[in-house]
Design a protein around this motif. Structure first.
Motif, PDB file in Angstrom:
ATOM      1  N   ASP A   1       0.886  -1.167   0.000  1.00 15.23           N
ATOM      2  CA  ASP A   1       0.000   0.000   0.000  1.00 15.23           C
ATOM      3  C   ASP A   1       0.924   1.218   0.000  1.00 15.23           C
ATOM      4  OD1 ASP A   1      -1.512   2.165   0.816  1.00 15.23           O
ATOM      5  OD2 ASP A   1      -1.985   1.348   2.804  1.00 15.23           O
TER       6      ASP A   1
ATOM      7  N   GLY B   1       0.374   4.280  -0.391  1.00 11.18           N
ATOM      8  CA  GLY B   1      -0.143   5.429   0.349  1.00 11.18           C
ATOM      9  C   GLY B   1       0.375   5.457   1.781  1.00 11.18           C
TER      10      GLY B   1
ATOM     11  N   ARG C   1       1.698   8.504   3.973  1.00  7.21           N
ATOM     12  CA  ARG C   1       1.014   8.776   5.246  1.00  7.21           C
ATOM     13  C   ARG C   1       2.022   8.762   6.396  1.00  7.21           C
ATOM     14  NH1 ARG C   1      -4.727   8.046   5.603  1.00  7.21           N
ATOM     15  NH2 ARG C   1      -5.613   7.873   3.521  1.00  7.21           N
TER      16      ARG C   1
ATOM     17  N   ALA D   1       3.408  14.628  -0.384  1.00  9.24           N
ATOM     18  CA  ALA D   1       3.563  13.820  -1.607  1.00  9.24           C
ATOM     19  C   ALA D   1       3.759  14.680  -2.854  1.00  9.24           C
ATOM     20  CB  ALA D   1       2.353  12.910  -1.801  1.00  9.24           C
TER      21      ALA D   1
ATOM     22  N   ARG E   1      -0.635  18.159  -9.181  1.00 14.96           N
ATOM     23  CA  ARG E   1       0.783  18.396  -8.888  1.00 14.96           C
ATOM     24  C   ARG E   1       1.637  18.151 -10.137  1.00 14.96           C
ATOM     25  NH1 ARG E   1       0.607  13.264  -5.051  1.00 14.96           N
ATOM     26  NH2 ARG E   1       0.910  11.666  -6.617  1.00 14.96           N
TER      27      ARG E   1
HETATM   28  O1  CDP Z   1      -6.646   5.466   1.047  1.00 14.71           O
HETATM   29  P1  CDP Z   1      -6.668   6.724   0.253  1.00 14.71           P
HETATM   30  O2  CDP Z   1      -6.988   6.472  -1.186  1.00 14.71           O
HETATM   31  O3  CDP Z   1      -7.513   7.799   0.859  1.00 14.71           O
HETATM   32  O4  CDP Z   1      -5.211   7.367   0.305  1.00 14.71           O
HETATM   33  P2  CDP Z   1      -3.791   6.663   0.215  1.00 14.71           P
HETATM   34  O5  CDP Z   1      -3.729   5.749  -0.953  1.00 14.71           O
HETATM   35  O6  CDP Z   1      -3.435   6.122   1.548  1.00 14.71           O
HETATM   36  O7  CDP Z   1      -2.819   7.918  -0.122  1.00 14.71           O
HETATM   37  C1  CDP Z   1      -2.692   9.033   0.737  1.00 14.71           C
HETATM   38  C2  CDP Z   1      -2.044  10.159  -0.056  1.00 14.71           C
HETATM   39  O8  CDP Z   1      -0.695   9.778  -0.392  1.00 14.71           O
HETATM   40  C3  CDP Z   1      -2.696  10.483  -1.403  1.00 14.71           C
HETATM   41  O9  CDP Z   1      -3.707  11.462  -1.304  1.00 14.71           O
HETATM   42  C4  CDP Z   1      -1.523  10.962  -2.251  1.00 14.71           C
HETATM   43  O10 CDP Z   1      -1.283  12.332  -2.117  1.00 14.71           O
HETATM   44  C5  CDP Z   1      -0.325  10.239  -1.678  1.00 14.71           C
HETATM   45  N1  CDP Z   1       0.125   9.134  -2.539  1.00 14.71           N
HETATM   46  C6  CDP Z   1       0.904   9.444  -3.633  1.00 14.71           C
HETATM   47  O11 CDP Z   1       1.167  10.604  -3.913  1.00 14.71           O
HETATM   48  N2  CDP Z   1       1.417   8.455  -4.419  1.00 14.71           N
HETATM   49  C7  CDP Z   1       1.142   7.178  -4.158  1.00 14.71           C
HETATM   50  N3  CDP Z   1       1.688   6.227  -4.932  1.00 14.71           N
HETATM   51  C8  CDP Z   1       0.313   6.835  -3.059  1.00 14.71           C
HETATM   52  C9  CDP Z   1      -0.206   7.837  -2.269  1.00 14.71           C
END
Ligand code: CDP
Length: 206
Positions: free
Chosen positions: A30, A32, A36, A85, A170
């Motif tokens: 994961d 993200g 996080r 990010a 971005r």
């Molecule tokens: O679970 P949810 O889809 O809400 O968010 P997440 O996948 O946990 O990702 C949190 C934040 O991390 C996102 O809003 C992105 O800004 C960033 N992220 C990113 O930039 N690139 C990734 N490969 C994964 C997450």
């Protein structure tokens, strides 16, 4: 085999990616949680997530245990993650770790925003999971309520909208489908139906 699963916030990509990893016997990451973890570390240090030096220091100091923190799913961590990010140097630091997991046998399912476009552009399978924003907001709202947080639906909707706009707008590695990604709209699909649709596509592809 590498399966890239990208999509906006609360689209169901995490649950889907986890199930696909179990189904095909692959590792799961994961991505993200990396962003996080950096966001939470910056906030704990007392700095603002928009403080580039603090974000870089937190990214360089990340330890594997940091990904296992309950606070990562807490309210506010997604927002902090999305702010840090957007920093190209933070993203660069995350790249190595993600590629190491992706290239470890027997392969992996990675979910995020830029897996099919930047992290693993050569992935055999790329999925882009979407759903209408109201449906995503209702799902995230239910998730937060189940975890004991009780935000209004409107707050959740505003948070998702703001985060999607920042992630898609971005300059570096924006949220967008890879040209060769399979678009999976889960607006009218529950997790089982989304999983079946993904498996049908993947089995046809490999
Ligand atoms: O679970 P949810 O889809 O809400 O968010 P997440 O996948 O946990 O990702 C949190 C934040 O991390 C996102 O809003 C992105 O800004 C960033 N992220 C990113 O930039 N690139 C990734 N490969 C994964 C997450």
């Amino acid at each position: 085999m590498i399966i890239a699963v990208d999509g906006p916030a609360a689209s169901g990509k995490g649950t889907l990616a986890r199930r696909l990893a179990a189904h095909y016997g692959l590792n799961y990451l994961d991505t993200g949680s990396l962003y996080r973890a950096v966001g939470v570390a910056v906030e704990r240090s007392g700095a603002s997530p928009s403080n580039t030096d603090a974000a870089l220091a937190a990214a360089r100091g990340l330890e594997i245990e940091d990904f296992d923190d309950d606070q990562l799913r807490a309210d506010g961590a997604g927002e902090a993650a999305s702010i840090i990010a957007a920093d190209p140097q933070v993203r660069e630091i995350m790249l190595d770790f993600q590629r190491r997991i992706a290239s470890s046998p027997p392969g992996a399912v990675l979910d995020g925003r830029d897996i099919g476009t930047v992290v693993c552009p050569d992935a055999e399978v790329k999925l882009f999971v979407t759903a209408d924003i109201e449906v995503r907001a209702r799902r995230r709202h239910a998730e937060l309520c189940a975890a004991g947080v009780k935000p209004s639906l409107e707050t959740v909707l505003d948070d998702l909208r703001r985060r999607d706009e920042r992630d898609a707008g971005r300059a570096v590695a924006p949220l967008k489908p890879a040209a060769d990604a399979y678009l999976l709209d889960t607006t009218k699909l529950d997790i089982e139906a989304a999983f079946q649709a993904a498996v049908e596509y993947i089995d046809g592809k490999i």
